[in-house]
Design a protein around this motif. Structure first.
Motif, PDB file in Angstrom:
ATOM      1  N   UNK A   1       3.018  10.960 -15.163  1.00 47.14           N
ATOM      2  CA  UNK A   1       1.736  10.271 -15.376  1.00 47.14           C
ATOM      3  C   UNK A   1       1.918   8.981 -16.185  1.00 47.14           C
ATOM      4  N   UNK A   2       2.901   8.201 -15.801  1.00 49.38           N
ATOM      5  CA  UNK A   2       3.200   6.942 -16.487  1.00 49.38           C
ATOM      6  C   UNK A   2       3.159   5.805 -15.483  1.00 49.38           C
ATOM      7  N   UNK A   3       2.455   4.750 -15.853  1.00 45.80           N
ATOM      8  CA  UNK A   3       2.344   3.598 -14.967  1.00 45.80           C
ATOM      9  C   UNK A   3       3.540   2.670 -15.148  1.00 45.80           C
ATOM     10  N   UNK A   4       4.021   2.160 -14.023  1.00 51.39           N
ATOM     11  CA  UNK A   4       5.162   1.234 -14.021  1.00 51.39           C
ATOM     12  C   UNK A   4       4.754  -0.012 -13.233  1.00 51.39           C
ATOM     13  N   UNK A   5       5.025  -1.165 -13.801  1.00 57.76           N
ATOM     14  CA  UNK A   5       4.730  -2.442 -13.145  1.00 57.76           C
ATOM     15  C   UNK A   5       6.023  -3.243 -13.040  1.00 57.76           C
ATOM     16  N   UNK A   6       6.297  -3.735 -11.846  1.00 59.70           N
ATOM     17  CA  UNK A   6       7.466  -4.580 -11.622  1.00 59.70           C
ATOM     18  C   UNK A   6       7.053  -5.950 -11.115  1.00 59.70           C
ATOM     19  N   UNK A   7       7.561  -6.969 -11.750  1.00 60.39           N
ATOM     20  CA  UNK A   7       7.341  -8.351 -11.309  1.00 60.39           C
ATOM     21  C   UNK A   7       8.675  -8.941 -10.877  1.00 60.39           C
ATOM     22  N   UNK A   8       8.677  -9.662  -9.767  1.00 59.77           N
ATOM     23  CA  UNK A   8       9.919 -10.241  -9.279  1.00 59.77           C
ATOM     24  C   UNK A   8       9.645 -11.621  -8.683  1.00 59.77           C
ATOM     25  N   UNK A   9      10.695 -12.404  -8.616  1.00 58.72           N
ATOM     26  CA  UNK A   9      10.670 -13.688  -7.918  1.00 58.72           C
ATOM     27  C   UNK A   9      12.061 -13.932  -7.346  1.00 58.72           C
ATOM     28  N   UNK A  10      12.113 -14.609  -6.239  1.00 55.28           N
ATOM     29  CA  UNK A  10      13.377 -14.810  -5.534  1.00 55.28           C
ATOM     30  C   UNK A  10      13.761 -16.289  -5.509  1.00 55.28           C
ATOM     31  N   UNK A  11      15.064 -16.523  -5.433  1.00 59.51           N
ATOM     32  CA  UNK A  11      15.615 -17.879  -5.344  1.00 59.51           C
ATOM     33  C   UNK A  11      16.724 -17.889  -4.306  1.00 59.51           C
ATOM     34  N   UNK A  12      16.760 -18.952  -3.507  1.00 59.40           N
ATOM     35  CA  UNK A  12      17.826 -19.142  -2.523  1.00 59.40           C
ATOM     36  C   UNK A  12      18.819 -20.179  -3.034  1.00 59.40           C
ATOM     37  N   UNK A  13      20.082 -19.974  -2.693  1.00 62.25           N
ATOM     38  CA  UNK A  13      21.112 -20.915  -3.143  1.00 62.25           C
ATOM     39  C   UNK A  13      21.124 -22.145  -2.245  1.00 62.25           C
ATOM     40  N   UNK A  14      20.992 -23.311  -2.865  1.00 65.92           N
ATOM     41  CA  UNK A  14      21.034 -24.584  -2.155  1.00 65.92           C
ATOM     42  C   UNK A  14      22.462 -25.135  -2.251  1.00 65.92           C
TER      43      UNK A  14
END
Length: 235
Positions: free
Chosen positions: A57-70
């Motif tokens: 009964x525990x809430x979990x939040x995940x935030x992510x962002x992606x980057x591509x190699x130039x």
């Protein structure tokens, strides 16, 4: 993989004799360390999974962002909107509690219903290989567990709470989360005790079985030698 936090605090081993004050202090330190940010690299079809020990009964939040190699600039740039990430979460019983496709930047949320190790896996929408062009994708991931997942600024604005009321609410939720963590540690200790008792019982029965086999072999050898000597009229 590179991590933006370099210390991982683990729970107190079962059986460690500590005073109540020291136990509470260590638990608060461990509780304060819950959640954290990291980044990792994945290829076109590669899948990365993380194990997070979560009480029930525990809430979990995940935030992510992606980057591509130039390759031209030789650095990572924000990923194009067409690139997405698939997030899958499994509970300790290997049941899928979250499976969803997100964009190049997003946020996922789930609530645990079974205490134990939860598996959080991410991989790209690998059907669009042209987006990678053989390169690597960098994923920044921030996972917050329990009370750390709450946005108290938003809660204060929504419920019109004063600073004192907000602080009291934070303390109440922290105490509730600490209680959940304590219950989880008791549950882990109980499972460890059951496993130890089961292992000891199996070792005992295996030893008894080995002894019976040795006794049976000894009796058989003695009877065989006796019949051999009798057949040769040596006795």
């Amino acid at each position: 993989m590179a991590a933006e936090r370099g210390v991982r605090v683990v729970g107190t081993p079962p059986g460690l004799l500590l005073g109540r004050g020291m136990r509470a202090f260590l638990l608060l330190l461990w509780f304060a360390a819950r959640g954290g940010a990291l980044y990792f690299h994945i290829g076109e079809t590669e899948k990365k999974c993380f194990i997070e020990e979560i009480p029930d009964e525990t809430m979990v939040i995940g935030n992510y962002r992606t980057q591509l190699y130039d390759k031209q600039r030789e650095e990572y740039q924000p990923a194009t909107p067409g690139l997405g990430m698939f997030v899958e979460v499994k509970d300790p019983e290997d049941k899928v509690i979250l499976a969803r496709q997100y964009g190049s930047e997003g946020r996922f949320t789930f609530t645990s219903h079974t205490p134990g190790e939860h598996q959080i896996c991410l991989h790209s929408n690998s059907t669009k290989f042209s987006l990678f062009a053989g390169g690597m994708l960098r994923v920044h991931l921030d996972i917050q567990v329990g009370e750390h997942a709450n946005d108290y600024a938003e809660i204060a604005a929504k419920d019109k709470l004063s600073e004192l009321q907000l602080r009291v609410r934070q303390l109440v939720e922290q105490v509730e989360q600490i209680q959940k963590e304590q219950n989880y540690q008791r549950w882990r200790e109980e499972r460890f005790r059951q496993t130890s008792e089961s292992t000891n019982q199996r070792v005992l029965w295996w030893s008894i079985l080995q002894t019976l086999i040795l006794v049976a072999i000894g009796v058989w050898q003695m009877r065989h030698l006796k019949s051999f000597f009798e057949a040769k009229k040596l006795v």
